[in-house]
Scaffold this motif. Structure first.
Motif, PDB file in Angstrom:
ATOM      1  N   UNK A 179       0.834  -1.196   0.000  1.00  0.00           N
ATOM      2  CA  UNK A 179       0.000   0.000   0.000  1.00  0.00           C
ATOM      3  C   UNK A 179       0.872   1.251   0.000  1.00  0.00           C
ATOM      4  N   UNK A 180       0.678   2.106  -0.982  1.00  0.00           N
ATOM      5  CA  UNK A 180       1.463   3.332  -1.044  1.00  0.00           C
ATOM      6  C   UNK A 180       0.707   4.393  -1.825  1.00  0.00           C
ATOM      7  N   UNK A 181       0.942   5.637  -1.478  1.00  0.00           N
ATOM      8  CA  UNK A 181       0.324   6.752  -2.190  1.00  0.00           C
ATOM      9  C   UNK A 181       1.407   7.659  -2.743  1.00  0.00           C
ATOM     10  N   UNK A 182       1.057   8.406  -3.778  1.00  0.00           N
ATOM     11  CA  UNK A 182       2.040   9.257  -4.422  1.00  0.00           C
ATOM     12  C   UNK A 182       2.294  10.524  -3.611  1.00  0.00           C
ATOM     13  N   UNK A 183       3.354  11.229  -4.001  1.00  0.00           N
ATOM     14  CA  UNK A 183       3.593  12.564  -3.457  1.00  0.00           C
ATOM     15  C   UNK A 183       2.383  13.411  -3.798  1.00  0.00           C
ATOM     16  N   UNK A 184       1.887  14.137  -2.826  1.00  0.00           N
ATOM     17  CA  UNK A 184       0.677  14.930  -3.070  1.00  0.00           C
ATOM     18  C   UNK A 184       0.718  16.191  -2.229  1.00  0.00           C
ATOM     19  N   UNK A 185       0.441  17.296  -2.852  1.00  0.00           N
ATOM     20  CA  UNK A 185       0.327  18.545  -2.113  1.00  0.00           C
ATOM     21  C   UNK A 185      -0.610  19.474  -2.860  1.00  0.00           C
ATOM     22  N   UNK A 186      -1.818  19.625  -2.349  1.00  0.00           N
ATOM     23  CA  UNK A 186      -2.785  20.482  -3.020  1.00  0.00           C
ATOM     24  C   UNK A 186      -2.296  21.916  -3.140  1.00  0.00           C
ATOM     25  N   UNK A 187      -1.623  22.427  -2.104  1.00  0.00           N
ATOM     26  CA  UNK A 187      -1.156  23.809  -2.147  1.00  0.00           C
ATOM     27  C   UNK A 187      -0.055  23.988  -3.178  1.00  0.00           C
ATOM     28  N   UNK A 188       0.707  22.925  -3.434  1.00  0.00           N
ATOM     29  CA  UNK A 188       1.797  23.012  -4.389  1.00  0.00           C
ATOM     30  C   UNK A 188       1.310  22.918  -5.823  1.00  0.00           C
ATOM     31  N   UNK A 189       0.424  21.952  -6.100  1.00  0.00           N
ATOM     32  CA  UNK A 189       0.067  21.652  -7.483  1.00  0.00           C
ATOM     33  C   UNK A 189      -1.309  22.168  -7.884  1.00  0.00           C
ATOM     34  N   UNK A 190      -2.047  22.746  -6.947  1.00  0.00           N
ATOM     35  CA  UNK A 190      -3.413  23.176  -7.224  1.00  0.00           C
ATOM     36  C   UNK A 190      -3.463  24.058  -8.462  1.00  0.00           C
ATOM     37  N   UNK A 191      -4.402  23.826  -9.397  1.00  0.00           N
ATOM     38  CA  UNK A 191      -5.423  22.794  -9.358  1.00  0.00           C
ATOM     39  C   UNK A 191      -5.015  21.484 -10.033  1.00  0.00           C
ATOM     40  N   UNK A 192      -3.723  21.232 -10.158  1.00  0.00           N
ATOM     41  CA  UNK A 192      -3.276  19.960 -10.720  1.00  0.00           C
ATOM     42  C   UNK A 192      -3.174  18.909  -9.623  1.00  0.00           C
ATOM     43  N   UNK A 193      -4.197  18.775  -8.798  1.00  0.00           N
ATOM     44  CA  UNK A 193      -4.138  17.772  -7.752  1.00  0.00           C
ATOM     45  C   UNK A 193      -5.268  16.768  -7.930  1.00  0.00           C
ATOM     46  N   UNK A 194      -5.121  15.661  -7.253  1.00  0.00           N
ATOM     47  CA  UNK A 194      -5.953  14.495  -7.463  1.00  0.00           C
ATOM     48  C   UNK A 194      -7.433  14.767  -7.229  1.00  0.00           C
ATOM     49  N   UNK A 195      -7.739  15.667  -6.310  1.00  0.00           N
ATOM     50  CA  UNK A 195      -9.126  15.904  -5.939  1.00  0.00           C
ATOM     51  C   UNK A 195      -9.823  16.943  -6.803  1.00  0.00           C
ATOM     52  N   UNK A 196      -9.127  17.553  -7.725  1.00  0.00           N
ATOM     53  CA  UNK A 196      -9.748  18.604  -8.533  1.00  0.00           C
ATOM     54  C   UNK A 196      -9.659  18.357 -10.032  1.00  0.00           C
ATOM     55  N   UNK A 197      -8.699  17.585 -10.501  1.00  0.00           N
ATOM     56  CA  UNK A 197      -8.586  17.389 -11.940  1.00  0.00           C
ATOM     57  C   UNK A 197      -9.756  16.558 -12.453  1.00  0.00           C
ATOM     58  N   UNK A 198     -10.142  16.789 -13.689  1.00  0.00           N
ATOM     59  CA  UNK A 198     -11.238  16.067 -14.337  1.00  0.00           C
ATOM     60  C   UNK A 198     -10.668  14.918 -15.156  1.00  0.00           C
ATOM     61  N   UNK A 199     -11.338  13.783 -15.119  1.00  0.00           N
ATOM     62  CA  UNK A 199     -10.879  12.616 -15.872  1.00  0.00           C
ATOM     63  C   UNK A 199     -11.095  12.856 -17.359  1.00  0.00           C
ATOM     64  N   UNK A 240      -0.572   4.103  -5.554  1.00  0.00           N
ATOM     65  CA  UNK A 240       0.526   3.776  -6.467  1.00  0.00           C
ATOM     66  C   UNK A 240       1.284   2.519  -6.043  1.00  0.00           C
ATOM     67  N   UNK A 241       0.722   1.780  -5.085  1.00  0.00           N
ATOM     68  CA  UNK A 241       1.394   0.583  -4.598  1.00  0.00           C
ATOM     69  C   UNK A 241       1.263  -0.589  -5.555  1.00  0.00           C
ATOM     70  N   UNK A 242       1.663  -1.762  -5.073  1.00  0.00           N
ATOM     71  CA  UNK A 242       1.647  -2.981  -5.882  1.00  0.00           C
ATOM     72  C   UNK A 242       0.357  -3.743  -5.619  1.00  0.00           C
ATOM     73  N   UNK A 243      -0.392  -4.018  -6.692  1.00  0.00           N
ATOM     74  CA  UNK A 243      -1.679  -4.710  -6.574  1.00  0.00           C
ATOM     75  C   UNK A 243      -1.751  -5.860  -7.580  1.00  0.00           C
ATOM     76  N   UNK A 244      -2.533  -6.853  -7.254  1.00  0.00           N
ATOM     77  CA  UNK A 244      -2.605  -8.069  -8.064  1.00  0.00           C
ATOM     78  C   UNK A 244      -3.131  -7.802  -9.466  1.00  0.00           C
ATOM     79  N   UNK A 245      -4.089  -6.887  -9.615  1.00  0.00           N
ATOM     80  CA  UNK A 245      -4.626  -6.629 -10.960  1.00  0.00           C
ATOM     81  C   UNK A 245      -3.543  -6.149 -11.913  1.00  0.00           C
ATOM     82  N   UNK A 246      -2.596  -5.355 -11.395  1.00  0.00           N
ATOM     83  CA  UNK A 246      -1.487  -4.882 -12.230  1.00  0.00           C
ATOM     84  C   UNK A 246      -0.657  -6.045 -12.749  1.00  0.00           C
TER      85      UNK A 246
END
Length: 452
Positions: free
Chosen positions: A267-287, A326-332
């Motif tokens: 289990x792992x997550x990527x580097x994330x900082x809303x204040x740094x990358x906003x609005x290029x952050x995970x919670x705001x970008x559109x798919x 971003x961790x290792x998962x069986x589906x990958x």
């Protein structure tokens, strides 16, 4: 000289602040024991925010007005603006913080005698250190270096190979070939020491190391070797989530996946900082709308992965909830093995792996297995499904780079909501190797990546 901020930042991360060497404060100490080393290593690893460069998202009109100058610059040019933002800087810093910690840890472990009483803990710490270092150098390579190539990598610029804790050593950038040699060496050392299964998914295991090695070899386009690692993993762990079973996936919930579900081995997550990358952050970008349209209505991932916010759709398919998983998962491992089989011409095995994965994702009774009569047909189907299954896993940037080496000719095109601005990243562009933070070039003389 190594960047001095590594020494200080490395010890202020969560879980590590007790190891600050501060005279007169009895609560702080220099790490000395196996348990101390393990604590240094028990923290999330930098990786994955490569999604900001890739083709999985766009900035919607709702957030366009909040786009800072520097992020707009990166969004359209793939060149960080070092004067006004930190885009890219955290990716380097966080990776080298982790590398510094592993170097400290390995040096300590080499001084601690292995006994019957501490052997299990010592080996876990030793394996974890090599896993963390391999992971961190790989993150740097994917972001700041060109794709591995049999000939060009002998000269292309890679990571700064830092293997000890003396931050006064004068270092320079290694080649891509030397970088991957070190990554493989560390990952293979991790396999020697780690237990097959983790005591907790936040810690690496031998299975996680197999998954990491599969990623490494895939990014090097060494498909036979990647296949071997997939086989080692899937021989031990091959259970997949059933999207039809609400006890495993609640497809219509805001957070459909449990944190430590049965597909997660690391289990792992990527580097994330809303204040740094906003609005290029995970919670705001559109798919990207093209990705959403590629899912069949009977594909339950369409309901689990995406949430409708009116003007745009956001991604909700991370088991880490607020950050990309971003961790290792069986589906990958299934979909990586399918690709490797297809590249060998084993289309039957390739399609079986793909279909075994997808039948767990579609509404029961509706899935029609994919078939392919040629290697090329199988690869087209598998790579399309890889992009969908591994959305926002921190892998797409690497995939674009390696697939363009295979002749895929993938360009990334971005437009502003008012259509006044467009950015295009063409195959073969040197900007697929991110610019180093400018302070590293100025203060330490590291050679900068070319822009053109």
């Amino acid at each position: 000289m190594k960047q001095l901020f590594i020494l200080f930042a490395a010890f202020i991360l969560p879980g590590c602040n007790k190891f600050l060497d501060k005279p007169g404060d009895p609560t702080r100490k220099v790490p000395k024991t196996v348990a101390d080393v393990q604590m240094l290593l028990d923290q999330p690893l930098a990786n994955g925010s490569t999604f900001i460069g890739a083709d999985e998202y766009y900035v919607s009109a709702a957030f366009w007005l909040y786009m800072m100058e520097a992020n707009a610059n990166y969004y359209f040019t793939w060149l960080p603006n070092n004067n006004t933002a930190m885009v890219g800087r955290d990716f380097w810093k966080e990776s080298y913080n982790a590398i510094f910690n592993t170097n400290v840890g390995i040096e300590i472990l080499n001084k601690v005698p292995v006994t019957a009483a501490n052997k299990k803990e010592w080996e876990l710490a030793k394996g974890s250190a090599h896993f963390v270092r391999a992971w961190s150098f790989l993150s740097v390579a994917w972001l700041y270096a060109n794709t591995w190539h049999e000939e060009r990598s002998k000269n292309d610029l890679g990571a700064v190979i830092d293997l000890d804790s003396d931050f006064l050593n004068k270092l320079s950038r290694s080649t891509v070939a030397e970088t991957y040699d070190q990554i493989l060496k560390d990952a293979q050392e991790a396999v020697k020491y780690l237990p097959l299964y983790p005591d907790n998914p936040v810690r690496p295991s031998r299975l996680a190391a197999y998954g990491l090695l599969a990623r490494i070899y895939l990014s090097m386009r060494k498909y036979d070797e990647a296949l071997q690692q997939c086989n080692l993993y899937l021989a031990e762990l091959n259970a997949l989530l059933d999207y039809n079973n609400p006890a495993e996936v609640q497809v219509d919930n805001d957070y459909p996946f449990s944190l430590f579900n049965k597909e997660v081995i690391y289990n792992n997550a990527s580097v994330y900082s809303g204040s740094t990358f906003y609005p290029l952050d995970f919670n705001t970008v559109a798919v990207d709308t093209g990705i959403i349209k590629s899912f069949h209505n009977n594909d339950l991932r369409k309901r689990a992965f995406f949430k409708d916010y009116g003007e745009f759709w956001q991604f909700a398919g991370s088991s880490m909830y607020e950050t990309p998983m971003t961790g290792i998962c069986t589906d990958e491992l299934y979909i990586t093995r399918a690709e490797c089989y297809a590249r060998q011409g084993e289309t039957g095995k390739a399609m079986k792996d793909l279909n075994d994965l997808l039948i767990t994702r579609w509404t029961s009774g509706t899935f029609v297995p994919f078939t392919a009569s040629t290697k090329e047909e199988a690869l087209t189907i598998i790579l399309d499904e890889r992009k969908k299954e591994l959305l926002f896993r921190g892998l797409r940037w690497m995939d674009i780079k390696r697939l363009n080496e295979e002749g895929a000719n993938i360009s990334i095109i971005r437009k502003s909501p008012d259509h006044t601005k467009t950015g295009v990243l063409l195959p073969g562009s040197p900007r697929f190797a991110m610019q180093l933070p400018e302070d590293l070039v100025i203060n330490f003389g590291y050679q900068q990546n070319p822009k053109e």
